[in-house]
Motif scaffolding. Structure first.
Motif, PDB file in Angstrom:
ATOM      1  N   ILE A 139      87.031 -12.333  32.813  1.00 30.81           N
ATOM      2  CA  ILE A 139      86.420 -13.166  33.849  1.00 30.81           C
ATOM      3  C   ILE A 139      85.864 -12.290  34.956  1.00 30.81           C
ATOM      4  CG2 ILE A 139      86.860 -14.977  35.558  1.00 30.81           C
ATOM      5  CD1 ILE A 139      89.062 -16.034  33.773  1.00 30.81           C
ATOM      6  N   MET A 140      84.678 -12.647  35.439  1.00 27.76           N
ATOM      7  CA  MET A 140      84.055 -11.978  36.573  1.00 27.76           C
ATOM      8  C   MET A 140      83.546 -13.031  37.547  1.00 27.76           C
ATOM      9  SD  MET A 140      80.324 -10.810  35.124  1.00 27.76           S
ATOM     10  CE  MET A 140      81.026 -10.040  33.664  1.00 27.76           C
ATOM     11  N   THR A 141      83.142 -12.583  38.727  1.00 31.50           N
ATOM     12  CA  THR A 141      82.617 -13.481  39.746  1.00 31.50           C
ATOM     13  C   THR A 141      81.111 -13.299  39.870  1.00 31.50           C
ATOM     14  OG1 THR A 141      84.690 -13.401  41.000  1.00 31.50           O
ATOM     15  CG2 THR A 141      82.736 -14.170  42.170  1.00 31.50           C
ATOM     16  N   VAL A 142      80.396 -14.401  39.800  1.00 30.69           N
ATOM     17  CA  VAL A 142      78.945 -14.386  39.961  1.00 30.69           C
ATOM     18  C   VAL A 142      78.627 -14.853  41.381  1.00 30.69           C
ATOM     19  CG1 VAL A 142      76.742 -15.300  39.156  1.00 30.69           C
ATOM     20  CG2 VAL A 142      78.572 -14.824  37.509  1.00 30.69           C
ATOM     21  N   VAL A 143      77.892 -14.023  42.107  1.00 32.12           N
ATOM     22  CA  VAL A 143      77.508 -14.329  43.488  1.00 32.12           C
ATOM     23  C   VAL A 143      76.052 -14.785  43.491  1.00 32.12           C
ATOM     24  CG1 VAL A 143      77.304 -13.462  45.840  1.00 32.12           C
ATOM     25  CG2 VAL A 143      79.128 -12.610  44.346  1.00 32.12           C
ATOM     26  N   ILE A 144      75.821 -16.008  43.904  1.00 30.89           N
ATOM     27  CA  ILE A 144      74.477 -16.585  43.926  1.00 30.89           C
ATOM     28  C   ILE A 144      74.052 -16.751  45.378  1.00 30.89           C
ATOM     29  CG2 ILE A 144      73.039 -18.519  43.194  1.00 30.89           C
ATOM     30  CD1 ILE A 144      75.155 -19.102  41.044  1.00 30.89           C
ATOM     31  N   GLU A 145      73.084 -15.981  45.795  1.00 30.09           N
ATOM     32  CA  GLU A 145      72.539 -16.079  47.149  1.00 30.09           C
ATOM     33  C   GLU A 145      71.015 -16.106  47.042  1.00 30.09           C
ATOM     34  OE1 GLU A 145      74.119 -12.866  49.414  1.00 30.09           O
ATOM     35  OE2 GLU A 145      76.117 -13.751  49.597  1.00 30.09           O
ATOM     36  N   ILE A 146      70.488 -17.283  46.814  1.00 34.18           N
ATOM     37  CA  ILE A 146      69.050 -17.470  46.641  1.00 34.18           C
ATOM     38  C   ILE A 146      68.447 -17.897  47.974  1.00 34.18           C
ATOM     39  CG2 ILE A 146      67.260 -18.751  45.412  1.00 34.18           C
ATOM     40  CD1 ILE A 146      69.187 -19.121  43.117  1.00 34.18           C
ATOM     41  N   ASN A 147      67.477 -17.140  48.430  1.00 37.27           N
ATOM     42  CA  ASN A 147      66.754 -17.482  49.655  1.00 37.27           C
ATOM     43  C   ASN A 147      65.284 -17.140  49.422  1.00 37.27           C
ATOM     44  OD1 ASN A 147      65.993 -18.220  52.205  1.00 37.27           O
ATOM     45  ND2 ASN A 147      67.085 -16.598  53.269  1.00 37.27           N
ATOM     46  N   ASP A 148      64.623 -17.969  48.652  1.00 36.29           N
ATOM     47  CA  ASP A 148      63.240 -17.727  48.246  1.00 36.29           C
ATOM     48  C   ASP A 148      62.287 -18.529  49.116  1.00 36.29           C
ATOM     49  OD1 ASP A 148      64.207 -16.098  46.264  1.00 36.29           O
ATOM     50  OD2 ASP A 148      64.128 -17.651  44.716  1.00 36.29           O
ATOM     51  N   LYS A 149      61.151 -17.919  49.385  1.00 39.92           N
ATOM     52  CA  LYS A 149      60.108 -18.583  50.153  1.00 39.92           C
ATOM     53  C   LYS A 149      58.765 -18.157  49.599  1.00 39.92           C
ATOM     54  CE  LYS A 149      58.420 -19.363  54.864  1.00 39.92           C
ATOM     55  NZ  LYS A 149      58.588 -19.016  56.303  1.00 39.92           N
ATOM     56  N   ALA A 150      57.920 -19.108  49.346  1.00 43.83           N
ATOM     57  CA  ALA A 150      56.591 -18.828  48.796  1.00 43.83           C
ATOM     58  C   ALA A 150      55.547 -19.675  49.515  1.00 43.83           C
ATOM     59  CB  ALA A 150      56.552 -19.113  47.287  1.00 43.83           C
ATOM     60  N   GLU A 151      54.449 -19.035  49.861  1.00 49.71           N
ATOM     61  CA  GLU A 151      53.334 -19.723  50.503  1.00 49.71           C
ATOM     62  C   GLU A 151      52.036 -19.291  49.834  1.00 49.71           C
ATOM     63  OE1 GLU A 151      53.205 -19.232  54.667  1.00 49.71           O
ATOM     64  OE2 GLU A 151      55.190 -20.119  55.036  1.00 49.71           O
ATOM     65  N   ILE A 152      51.280 -20.239  49.358  1.00 53.07           N
ATOM     66  CA  ILE A 152      50.006 -19.982  48.696  1.00 53.07           C
ATOM     67  C   ILE A 152      48.960 -20.884  49.326  1.00 53.07           C
ATOM     68  CG2 ILE A 152      48.755 -19.953  46.513  1.00 53.07           C
ATOM     69  CD1 ILE A 152      51.408 -19.655  45.083  1.00 53.07           C
ATOM     70  N   SER A 153      47.833 -20.294  49.689  1.00 56.43           N
ATOM     71  CA  SER A 153      46.755 -21.071  50.302  1.00 56.43           C
ATOM     72  C   SER A 153      45.433 -20.634  49.704  1.00 56.43           C
ATOM     73  CB  SER A 153      46.749 -20.877  51.824  1.00 56.43           C
ATOM     74  OG  SER A 153      45.696 -21.598  52.415  1.00 56.43           O
ATOM     75  N   ASN A 154      44.650 -21.577  49.252  1.00 55.88           N
ATOM     76  CA  ASN A 154      43.346 -21.311  48.663  1.00 55.88           C
ATOM     77  C   ASN A 154      42.293 -22.180  49.335  1.00 55.88           C
ATOM     78  OD1 ASN A 154      44.304 -19.466  46.722  1.00 55.88           O
ATOM     79  ND2 ASN A 154      44.934 -21.144  45.390  1.00 55.88           N
ATOM     80  N   SER A 155      41.103 -21.591  49.528  1.00 54.90           N
ATOM     81  CA  SER A 155      39.987 -22.332  50.114  1.00 54.90           C
ATOM     82  C   SER A 155      38.716 -21.949  49.376  1.00 54.90           C
ATOM     83  CB  SER A 155      39.856 -22.012  51.611  1.00 54.90           C
ATOM     84  OG  SER A 155      38.765 -22.698  52.170  1.00 54.90           O
ATOM     85  N   THR A 156      37.940 -22.947  48.976  1.00 58.54           N
ATOM     86  CA  THR A 156      36.714 -22.721  48.219  1.00 58.54           C
ATOM     87  C   THR A 156      35.584 -23.518  48.849  1.00 58.54           C
ATOM     88  OG1 THR A 156      37.991 -22.426  46.194  1.00 58.54           O
ATOM     89  CG2 THR A 156      35.639 -22.826  45.943  1.00 58.54           C
ATOM     90  N   GLY A 157      34.437 -22.886  48.988  1.00 59.07           N
ATOM     91  CA  GLY A 157      33.271 -23.574  49.529  1.00 59.07           C
ATOM     92  C   GLY A 157      32.007 -23.184  48.785  1.00 59.07           C
TER      93      GLY A 157
END
Length: 241
Positions: free
Chosen positions: A80-98
């Motif tokens: 047995i082992m210990t799994v440490v889950i520390e998820i702190n994800d951030k994503a920003e996507i911006s597109n502009s078309t003319g």
């Protein structure tokens, strides 16, 4: 008609099963049927401890798992082992078309050996060859799109080594269930890890798990209320509108 009747019967049976759970707390998943239990009961066994081994393991500097300074990190099936889950994800996507386009065209004959003037006399009132035709066109397009995601999850769960692959990689799986009143919180972690990535504290972070599958959810009264009814789910699948 037969297919519709069978569908209604299936929905009715599912509804009867839900009625059986009314007033009852959700049951835990049996541990004895889990892969972790099978690995711990059928996995690799350590050699039996004999008096001769006891004398050989008396040194403080021994590297065996049972010594004072031994390596107690998980490495065999069933450990047995210990799994440490520390998820702190951030994503920003911006597109502009003319896009824009415009065009115009004009043609006319003001004088050509007096021919336009002669033709003007025969044309309807207000018409003239000086402005034979005039066209113009324009088009425009614009589009904008953006995506913003922010996810944060901090958990710790004990995982069991299910097997050691031929190349030394360990396949792990961990599950945890906590019941509060009539709601069960479920956490499941599976994946593949390298033995050298396991820390001296017998822990491994989620970003070192290959093929990681992390599921955090629940079941019970609150989860049931948040889900659409069976009839609505069936209607969403069948109805074309």
């Amino acid at each position: 008609m037969k297919a519709s009747f069978k569908l209604l019967c299936a929905v009715a049976l599912l509804g009867c099963q839900r009625l059986e759970d009314v007033g009852k707390a959700p049951d835990f998943t049996p541990v004895e049927t889990s892969s972790e239990y099978f690995a711990m009961t059928q996995g690799s066994e350590l050699p039996e401890f004999t008096p001769s081994q006891e004398g050989a393991e008396a040194s403080l500097w021994s590297g065996s798992r049972g010594s004072l300074l031994g390596d107690r990190r998980a490495g065999l099936a069933g450990d047995i082992m210990t799994v440490v889950i520390e998820i702190n994800d951030k994503a920003e996507i911006s597109n502009s078309t003319g896009r824009s386009r415009s065009g115009s065209e004009q043609m006319g004959v003001t004088s050509m050996f007096g021919i336009p003037q002669r033709l003007d006399a025969k044309l309807p009132e207000g018409a003239s060859m000086a402005d034979a035709y005039n066209t113009s066109s324009s088009s425009s397009y614009s589009g904008d799109g953006s995506v913003q995601r922010n996810e944060k999850l901090t958990l710790r769960v004990a995982a069991t080594i299910l097997e050691r692959l031929p190349n030394g990689i360990l396949r792990i799986q961990g599950s945890q269930e906590v019941r509060v009143n009539f709601e069960v919180r479920e956490l499941i972690v599976t994946g593949f890890v390298r033995p050298e990535d396991i820390s001296r504290q017998n822990e491994i972070t989620y970003d070192k798990i290959a093929g990681a599958r992390i599921s955090y959810g629940g079941r019970g009264q609150i989860t049931d209320v948040q889900q659409p009814r069976l009839g609505q789910q069936v209607a969403d699948v069948i109805l074309p509108f």
